[in-house]
Design a protein around this motif. Structure first.
Motif, PDB file in Angstrom:
ATOM      1  N   CYS A   1       0.839  -1.208   0.000  1.00 48.32           N
ATOM      2  CA  CYS A   1       0.000   0.000   0.000  1.00 48.32           C
ATOM      3  C   CYS A   1       0.872   1.255   0.000  1.00 48.32           C
ATOM      4  N   ALA A   2       2.015   1.234   0.660  1.00 46.94           N
ATOM      5  CA  ALA A   2       2.910   2.396   0.703  1.00 46.94           C
ATOM      6  C   ALA A   2       3.456   2.717  -0.680  1.00 46.94           C
ATOM      7  N   VAL A   3       3.756   1.682  -1.463  1.00 42.26           N
ATOM      8  CA  VAL A   3       4.258   1.888  -2.819  1.00 42.26           C
ATOM      9  C   VAL A   3       3.185   2.544  -3.675  1.00 42.26           C
ATOM     10  N   LEU A   4       1.957   2.071  -3.558  1.00 47.24           N
ATOM     11  CA  LEU A   4       0.874   2.631  -4.354  1.00 47.24           C
ATOM     12  C   LEU A   4       0.559   4.067  -3.926  1.00 47.24           C
ATOM     13  N   PHE A   5       0.551   4.337  -2.624  1.00 40.88           N
ATOM     14  CA  PHE A   5       0.318   5.704  -2.160  1.00 40.88           C
ATOM     15  C   PHE A   5       1.431   6.630  -2.640  1.00 40.88           C
ATOM     16  N   ALA A   6       2.676   6.165  -2.619  1.00 35.27           N
ATOM     17  CA  ALA A   6       3.812   6.985  -3.039  1.00 35.27           C
ATOM     18  C   ALA A   6       3.757   7.315  -4.524  1.00 35.27           C
ATOM     19  N   ASN A   7       3.132   6.464  -5.312  1.00 35.90           N
ATOM     20  CA  ASN A   7       3.018   6.713  -6.751  1.00 35.90           C
ATOM     21  C   ASN A   7       1.754   7.484  -7.116  1.00 35.90           C
ATOM     22  N   GLY A   8       1.041   7.973  -6.107  1.00 36.16           N
ATOM     23  CA  GLY A   8      -0.132   8.790  -6.360  1.00 36.16           C
ATOM     24  C   GLY A   8      -1.382   8.005  -6.698  1.00 36.16           C
ATOM     25  N   ARG A   9      -1.407   6.746  -6.389  1.00 33.38           N
ATOM     26  CA  ARG A   9      -2.579   5.911  -6.643  1.00 33.38           C
ATOM     27  C   ARG A   9      -3.310   5.687  -5.321  1.00 33.38           C
ATOM     28  N   THR A  10      -4.088   6.681  -4.936  1.00 31.47           N
ATOM     29  CA  THR A  10      -4.760   6.648  -3.635  1.00 31.47           C
ATOM     30  C   THR A  10      -5.764   5.513  -3.548  1.00 31.47           C
ATOM     31  N   PHE A  11      -6.601   5.393  -4.552  1.00 32.52           N
ATOM     32  CA  PHE A  11      -7.619   4.343  -4.531  1.00 32.52           C
ATOM     33  C   PHE A  11      -6.966   2.959  -4.513  1.00 32.52           C
ATOM     34  N   GLY A  12      -5.938   2.785  -5.327  1.00 33.01           N
ATOM     35  CA  GLY A  12      -5.210   1.516  -5.338  1.00 33.01           C
ATOM     36  C   GLY A  12      -4.537   1.236  -4.011  1.00 33.01           C
ATOM     37  N   GLY A  13      -4.034   2.293  -3.369  1.00 29.25           N
ATOM     38  CA  GLY A  13      -3.416   2.131  -2.058  1.00 29.25           C
ATOM     39  C   GLY A  13      -4.407   1.671  -0.998  1.00 29.25           C
TER      40      GLY A  13
ATOM     41  N   SER B   1       1.063  -7.477  -3.011  1.00 30.60           N
ATOM     42  CA  SER B   1       2.504  -7.368  -3.163  1.00 30.60           C
ATOM     43  C   SER B   1       2.906  -7.481  -4.634  1.00 30.60           C
ATOM     44  N   ARG B   2       2.310  -8.405  -5.333  1.00 27.10           N
ATOM     45  CA  ARG B   2       2.610  -8.582  -6.763  1.00 27.10           C
ATOM     46  C   ARG B   2       2.182  -7.354  -7.556  1.00 27.10           C
ATOM     47  N   TRP B   3       1.049  -6.788  -7.199  1.00 26.46           N
ATOM     48  CA  TRP B   3       0.542  -5.592  -7.860  1.00 26.46           C
ATOM     49  C   TRP B   3       1.527  -4.438  -7.692  1.00 26.46           C
ATOM     50  N   ALA B   4       2.000  -4.210  -6.480  1.00 27.14           N
ATOM     51  CA  ALA B   4       2.955  -3.133  -6.215  1.00 27.14           C
ATOM     52  C   ALA B   4       4.293  -3.408  -6.908  1.00 27.14           C
ATOM     53  N   PHE B   5       4.711  -4.662  -6.918  1.00 27.24           N
ATOM     54  CA  PHE B   5       5.969  -5.026  -7.574  1.00 27.24           C
ATOM     55  C   PHE B   5       5.886  -4.750  -9.070  1.00 27.24           C
ATOM     56  N   GLN B   6       4.762  -5.091  -9.695  1.00 25.50           N
ATOM     57  CA  GLN B   6       4.597  -4.844 -11.125  1.00 25.50           C
ATOM     58  C   GLN B   6       4.584  -3.353 -11.432  1.00 25.50           C
ATOM     59  N   LEU B   7       3.994  -2.561 -10.539  1.00 21.46           N
ATOM     60  CA  LEU B   7       3.980  -1.113 -10.731  1.00 21.46           C
ATOM     61  C   LEU B   7       5.399  -0.555 -10.713  1.00 21.46           C
ATOM     62  N   GLU B   8       6.196  -0.995  -9.750  1.00 22.01           N
ATOM     63  CA  GLU B   8       7.583  -0.539  -9.664  1.00 22.01           C
ATOM     64  C   GLU B   8       8.400  -1.011 -10.871  1.00 22.01           C
ATOM     65  N   GLU B   9       8.154  -2.228 -11.299  1.00 21.36           N
ATOM     66  CA  GLU B   9       8.869  -2.767 -12.445  1.00 21.36           C
ATOM     67  C   GLU B   9       8.521  -1.984 -13.712  1.00 21.36           C
ATOM     68  N   ARG B  10       7.250  -1.683 -13.888  1.00 26.30           N
ATOM     69  CA  ARG B  10       6.797  -0.932 -15.059  1.00 26.30           C
ATOM     70  C   ARG B  10       7.400   0.467 -15.065  1.00 26.30           C
ATOM     71  N   LYS B  11       7.480   1.090 -13.876  1.00 25.14           N
ATOM     72  CA  LYS B  11       8.075   2.416 -13.764  1.00 25.14           C
ATOM     73  C   LYS B  11       9.545   2.396 -14.178  1.00 25.14           C
ATOM     74  N   GLY B  12      10.265   1.347 -13.762  1.00 31.35           N
ATOM     75  CA  GLY B  12      11.679   1.222 -14.131  1.00 31.35           C
ATOM     76  C   GLY B  12      11.864   0.998 -15.623  1.00 31.35           C
ATOM     77  N   ILE B  13      11.002   0.206 -16.224  1.00 29.36           N
ATOM     78  CA  ILE B  13      11.086  -0.055 -17.660  1.00 29.36           C
ATOM     79  C   ILE B  13      10.795   1.214 -18.449  1.00 29.36           C
ATOM     80  N   GLU B  14       9.782   1.975 -18.030  1.00 27.05           N
ATOM     81  CA  GLU B  14       9.462   3.224 -18.714  1.00 27.05           C
ATOM     82  C   GLU B  14      10.605   4.223 -18.618  1.00 27.05           C
ATOM     83  N   ALA B  15      11.260   4.286 -17.475  1.00 26.95           N
ATOM     84  CA  ALA B  15      12.405   5.187 -17.310  1.00 26.95           C
ATOM     85  C   ALA B  15      13.546   4.771 -18.232  1.00 26.95           C
ATOM     86  N   LEU B  16      13.778   3.479 -18.346  1.00 28.85           N
ATOM     87  CA  LEU B  16      14.824   2.982 -19.232  1.00 28.85           C
ATOM     88  C   LEU B  16      14.493   3.285 -20.691  1.00 28.85           C
ATOM     89  N   LEU B  17      13.250   3.095 -21.084  1.00 31.40           N
ATOM     90  CA  LEU B  17      12.848   3.395 -22.458  1.00 31.40           C
ATOM     91  C   LEU B  17      12.949   4.881 -22.763  1.00 31.40           C
TER      92      LEU B  17
END
Length: 82
Positions: free
Chosen positions: A12-24, A41-57
């Motif tokens: 929930c902390a990861v989702l809140f930190a990314n501005g996804r209040t409802f998801g948090g 946990s998997r949902w938050a992990f995928q969000l972080e992974e997607r953010k890293g991939i977008e930054a790399l792209l």
């Protein structure tokens, strides 16, 4: 790597930190049931992974634009001379 550990233990902390209040809030409810904690946990992990991939792209596209601008100049001059 630190954010991936946070995604395991406090999704929930990861989702809140990314501005996804409802998801948090949903992730917090999932954590409260303990049974759905791995899902949150998997949902938050995928969000972080997607953010890293977008930054790399984004980084790669910026580098591609730089290389393109280097080769664009001399090729255009040669084309005009011929």
């Amino acid at each position: 790597m630190k954010s991936f550990n946070l995604a395991k233990f406090l999704p929930c902390a990861v989702l809140f930190a990314n501005g996804r209040t409802f998801g948090g809030v949903i992730a917090l409810l999932m954590q409260a049931t303990i049974v759905f904690w791995p899902v949150a946990s998997r949902w938050a992990f995928q969000l972080e992974e997607r953010k890293g991939i977008e930054a790399l792209l984004d980084e790669l596209s910026e580098a591609d634009g730089f290389v393109e601008s280097i080769f664009r100049g001399p090729v255009a001059k040669i084309g005009r001379a011929a």
